[in-house]
Write a protein that holds these residues in place. Structure first.
Motif, mmCIF file in Angstrom:
data_model
loop_
_atom_site.group_PDB
_atom_site.id
_atom_site.type_symbol
_atom_site.label_atom_id
_atom_site.label_comp_id
_atom_site.label_asym_id
_atom_site.label_seq_id
_atom_site.Cartn_x
_atom_site.Cartn_y
_atom_site.Cartn_z
ATOM 1 N N LEU A 176 -3.676 19.299 -7.894
ATOM 2 C CA LEU A 176 -2.616 19.527 -6.910
ATOM 3 C C LEU A 176 -1.365 18.731 -7.256
ATOM 4 O O LEU A 176 -0.240 19.188 -7.021
ATOM 5 N N LYS A 177 -1.532 17.545 -7.821
ATOM 6 C CA LYS A 177 -0.372 16.756 -8.245
ATOM 7 C C LYS A 177 0.377 17.476 -9.369
ATOM 8 O O LYS A 177 1.606 17.508 -9.388
ATOM 9 N N LEU A 190 0.316 20.710 -9.905
ATOM 10 C CA LEU A 190 0.920 21.888 -9.288
ATOM 11 C C LEU A 190 2.197 21.512 -8.534
ATOM 12 O O LEU A 190 3.195 22.236 -8.584
ATOM 13 N N ASN A 191 2.180 20.376 -7.858
ATOM 14 C CA ASN A 191 3.357 19.921 -7.122
ATOM 15 C C ASN A 191 4.526 19.659 -8.059
ATOM 16 O O ASN A 191 5.671 20.034 -7.776
ATOM 17 N N ARG A 192 4.259 19.033 -9.207
ATOM 18 C CA ARG A 192 5.322 18.793 -10.186
ATOM 19 C C ARG A 192 5.874 20.109 -10.721
ATOM 20 O O ARG A 192 7.076 20.266 -10.922
ATOM 21 N N SER A 233 7.475 17.768 -15.166
ATOM 22 C CA SER A 233 7.370 19.234 -15.239
ATOM 23 C C SER A 233 8.222 19.809 -16.359
ATOM 24 O O SER A 233 8.602 20.965 -16.314
ATOM 25 N N TRP A 238 -7.252 30.493 -4.797
ATOM 26 C CA TRP A 238 -5.952 29.878 -4.532
ATOM 27 C C TRP A 238 -4.872 30.900 -4.864
ATOM 28 O O TRP A 238 -4.864 31.465 -5.956
ATOM 29 N N VAL A 254 5.883 23.211 -9.271
ATOM 30 C CA VAL A 254 6.674 24.003 -8.328
ATOM 31 C C VAL A 254 8.028 23.350 -8.039
ATOM 32 O O VAL A 254 8.974 24.032 -7.642
ATOM 33 N N HIS A 255 8.150 22.037 -8.270
ATOM 34 C CA HIS A 255 9.449 21.391 -8.109
ATOM 35 C C HIS A 255 10.440 21.859 -9.168
ATOM 36 O O HIS A 255 11.654 21.702 -8.991
ATOM 37 N N ASP A 260 -7.412 16.777 -6.159
ATOM 38 C CA ASP A 260 -6.181 15.995 -6.026
ATOM 39 C C ASP A 260 -5.358 15.975 -7.309
ATOM 40 O O ASP A 260 -4.133 16.170 -7.288
ATOM 41 N N GLN A 319 -2.846 26.682 -13.389
ATOM 42 C CA GLN A 319 -3.245 25.669 -12.420
ATOM 43 C C GLN A 319 -4.043 26.278 -11.265
ATOM 44 O O GLN A 319 -4.996 25.671 -10.767
#
Length: 232
Positions: A47-48, A50-52, A106, A202, A54-55, A44, A190
């Motif tokens: 992934l957080k 990674l989410n930041r 990010s 991944w 890719v934004h 988790d 990541q």
């Protein structure tokens, strides 16, 4: 010559539809779901991050495209061209600041840049803060009000000088190229951490870059672009 692998096909259906499948299918799908949820929970935090990250990718793509548009511009001695160049410069410096600041974690710190690129960074941030985000007297724009008196009336005139780089400063491109590479490096870092955490591969979708990403020698701005001024 080896044959290329056939593209994988995916079927997506709502979870509510599982109950209509054969019992053995249901058990298999629910087992996959439980296993996947366990892996995602364990990863988790990564992934957080990674989410930041890719934004920030759309902002990076915009920055590269704007820099390409600037580098491709052809000088014309007209007010319309000067305003168009200024508009692209505005888009570049504000997009750069948005990428650097991040907003949701990010961003890119000044210390992450190579020493030779930090003065370029400082110049862009100053340009953004003093010329485009606020009117606080950037040295690239000067104006003066002149008042004359003749024949019993006052005549007002304005002298305005606007300095600009034709097609953007030459140093901007290597800075943008570095940032693009940094974002890709962070992405793969990541993905490696996710692999270590979960024991699973991944992958991230990738393909050939757009034509405008590659440097085009024919579109490079002229060497004499620095310091060129337009007076109106």
């Amino acid at each position: 010559m080896e044959e290329s692998e056939a593209p994988q096909e995916y079927v997506v259906f709502p979870e509510e539809a599982i109950k209509y499948l054969p019992e053995e299918w249901q058990q298999h799908l629910y087992a996959l779901k439980e296993e996947g949820q366990g892996v995602l929970e364990a990863a988790d935090d990564n992934l957080k991050i990674l989410n930041r990250l890719v934004h920030a990718f759309p902002t990076m793509a915009s920055l590269r495209y704007i820099q390409h548009r600037l580098a491709s511009t052809k000088f014309e001695a007209s007010m319309e061209w000067a305003l168009e160049n200024d508009m692209l410069t505005l888009a570049f410096v504000t997009t750069y600041a948005r990428l650097i600041d991040g907003g949701i974690g990010s961003g890119v710190s000044r210390s992450a840049l190579p020493a030779e690129l930090r003065p370029v960074h400082d110049h862009i941030i100053e340009l953004r803060n003093k010329r485009y985000a606020h009117n606080v007297g950037h040295d690239s724009i000067t104006g003066s009000l002149e008042i004359g008196f003749e024949g019993g009336k006052f005549d007002i005139s304005v002298n305005f000088n606007m300095g600009f780089h034709v097609g953007g400063a030459l140093e901007w491109e290597p800075l943008v190229v570095f940032l693009d590479g940094l974002m890709i490096h962070r992405l793969h870092a990541q993905l490696e951490k996710l692999k270590e955490r979960t024991g699973r591969e991944w992958t991230f979708p990738s393909g050939p870059p757009p034509k405008w990403v590659s440097s085009n020698p024919d579109s490079s701005p002229p060497a004499e672009n620095d310091g060129l001024k337009a007076a109106h």
